[in-house]
Design an enzyme around this catalytic site. Structure first.
Site, PDB file in Angstrom:
ATOM      1  N   GLY A  33       1.175  -1.309   0.153  1.00  0.00           N
ATOM      2  CA  GLY A  33       0.051   0.330  -0.131  1.00  0.00           C
ATOM      3  C   GLY A  33       0.826   1.620   0.092  1.00  0.00           C
ATOM      4  O   GLY A  33       1.886   1.007   0.592  1.00  0.00           O
ATOM      5  N   SER A  34       0.156   2.297   0.406  1.00  0.00           N
ATOM      6  CA  SER A  34       0.793   3.600  -0.589  1.00  0.00           C
ATOM      7  C   SER A  34       1.210   3.740   0.973  1.00  0.00           C
ATOM      8  O   SER A  34       2.919   4.595   1.082  1.00  0.00           O
ATOM      9  CB  SER A  34       0.148   4.796  -0.267  1.00  0.00           C
ATOM     10  N   GLY A  86       0.389  -0.880   6.435  1.00  0.00           N
ATOM     11  CA  GLY A  86      -0.595  -0.094   6.600  1.00  0.00           C
ATOM     12  C   GLY A  86      -1.819  -0.676   7.003  1.00  0.00           C
ATOM     13  O   GLY A  86      -1.595  -2.001   7.664  1.00  0.00           O
ATOM     14  N   LYS A  98      -7.939  -4.596   7.039  1.00  0.00           N
ATOM     15  CA  LYS A  98      -6.751  -4.380   6.217  1.00  0.00           C
ATOM     16  C   LYS A  98      -7.433  -4.967   4.666  1.00  0.00           C
ATOM     17  O   LYS A  98      -8.298  -5.977   4.806  1.00  0.00           O
ATOM     18  CB  LYS A  98      -5.776  -4.812   6.482  1.00  0.00           C
ATOM     19  N   GLY A 101      -6.104  -2.592  -0.254  1.00  0.00           N
ATOM     20  CA  GLY A 101      -5.151  -2.902  -1.499  1.00  0.00           C
ATOM     21  C   GLY A 101      -5.106  -4.815  -1.788  1.00  0.00           C
ATOM     22  O   GLY A 101      -4.597  -4.829  -2.899  1.00  0.00           O
ATOM     23  N   GLU A 107      -1.055 -10.782   3.499  1.00  0.00           N
ATOM     24  CA  GLU A 107      -0.384  -9.860   4.248  1.00  0.00           C
ATOM     25  C   GLU A 107      -0.534 -11.041   5.761  1.00  0.00           C
ATOM     26  O   GLU A 107       0.499 -10.856   7.150  1.00  0.00           O
ATOM     27  CB  GLU A 107      -0.840  -9.074   4.515  1.00  0.00           C
ATOM     28  N   LYS A 125      -7.335   7.290  10.097  1.00  0.00           N
ATOM     29  CA  LYS A 125      -8.036   5.328  10.024  1.00  0.00           C
ATOM     30  C   LYS A 125      -7.843   4.734  11.583  1.00  0.00           C
ATOM     31  O   LYS A 125      -8.456   3.759  11.827  1.00  0.00           O
ATOM     32  CB  LYS A 125      -6.288   5.229   9.417  1.00  0.00           C
TER      33      LYS A 125
HETATM   34  C1  5RP Z   1      -3.593  -3.415   1.100  1.00  0.00           C
HETATM   35  C2  5RP Z   1      -3.352  -2.949   2.902  1.00  0.00           C
HETATM   36  C3  5RP Z   1      -3.375  -1.830   3.121  1.00  0.00           C
HETATM   37  O1  5RP Z   1      -1.927  -1.919   4.166  1.00  0.00           O
HETATM   38  C4  5RP Z   1      -4.350  -0.783   3.656  1.00  0.00           C
HETATM   39  O2  5RP Z   1      -5.535  -0.767   2.055  1.00  0.00           O
HETATM   40  C5  5RP Z   1      -4.201   0.609   3.809  1.00  0.00           C
HETATM   41  O3  5RP Z   1      -3.575   1.460   2.211  1.00  0.00           O
HETATM   42  P1  5RP Z   1      -2.614   2.728   1.905  1.00  0.00           P
HETATM   43  O4  5RP Z   1      -1.243   2.235   3.275  1.00  0.00           O
HETATM   44  O5  5RP Z   1      -1.936   3.266   1.185  1.00  0.00           O
HETATM   45  O6  5RP Z   1      -4.020   3.458   2.890  1.00  0.00           O
HETATM   46  O7  5RP Z   1      -3.945  -3.198   3.392  1.00  0.00           O
HETATM   47  O8  5RP Z   1      -4.214  -4.775   0.997  1.00  0.00           O
END
Ligand code: 5RP
Length: 223
Positions: A33-34, A86, A98, A101, A107, A125
């Protein structure tokens, strides 16, 4: 600071946080993720201080390799010191949603092996009760409709994530409308549905440490 700057700040802080734990034999678990990308970019500066990483997605493996960090298959790793990732939502018990993404299954596997799970988020969050963010459920494709019916019976409104195929070749249902007051119980109930590979609730294996990017700095919360 805007949300991207908060993600960068928390990514840098996570790299600083784990640095004292690392030695030349250490393998780091890395999320997707970002926010995880900000961590990877910060971690690259200390690439010489540890052996390599296990990635929770193909995208993360590519980014790590781009920084010259060795990427290991989890099957060839005995021990993961720490996992950094994240989240889409986090409650005061450091239980998470989670999978925004789509990388939730890998994960969850990497988190389950790691000794310590450091979760990195910006303050947006944090919630009191999980479920405002739709809960991702990874499903074997032929079971999509049967699983969806069972999720409706649990009180959710599953929405098929159109056009998305996970790294494992499966599909995702995003479940809206859940107010998850007992995350461990909900995790058990969804895991018990035949055809579900996994779901994005990290309650039975919550984060151990939360680093939160706020406008006044990065806050650390430990379970
Ligand atoms: C991906 C995840 C990410 O950790 C979650 O979606 C958060 O993403 P971001 O850091 O882009 O807000 O679980 O599967």
């Amino acid at each position: 600071m805007n949300q991207d700057e908060l993600k960068q700040a928390v990514g840098r802080k996570a790299a600083e946080y784990i640095e004292p734990l690392l030695n030349s034999r250490s393998i780091v678990g890395v999320g997707t993720g970002s926010t995880a990308n900000c961590f990877i970019d910060a971690l690259a500066k200390s690439a010489h201080t540890f052996d390599g990483a296990v990635a929770s997605s193909e995208a993360t493996a590519e980014r790590l390799a781009g920084h010259g960090i060795a990427v290991y298959d989890l099957n060839n790793v005995d021990e993961l010191l720490v996992y950094v990732d994240g989240a889409d939502e986090v409650n005061p018990d450091l239980e998470l949603i989670k999978g925004g993404g789509g990388a939730l299954t890998r994960e969850k596997i990497v988190a389950s092996v790691a000794k310590k799970f450091v979760c990195i988020v910006d303050a947006s969050k944090q919630v009191d009760v999980l479920g405002n963010y739709p809960l991702p459920v990874e499903v074997i494709p032929m079971a999509r409709s049967s699983v969806a019916r069972k999720l409706v019976a649990l009180g959710g409104e599953p929405v098929y994530r159109q056009g998305v195929v996970t790294d494992n070749g499966n599909v995702i249902l995003d479940v809206h409308g859940l107010s998850i007051t007992d995350p461990c119980d909900m995790e058990d109930q969804i895991n018990a549905i035949t055809g579900v590979v996994t779901q994005g609730l990290f309650a039975k294996r919550p984060a151990d440490v939360l680093l939160v990017g706020t406008s006044t700095g990065v806050e650390e919360i430990t379970r």
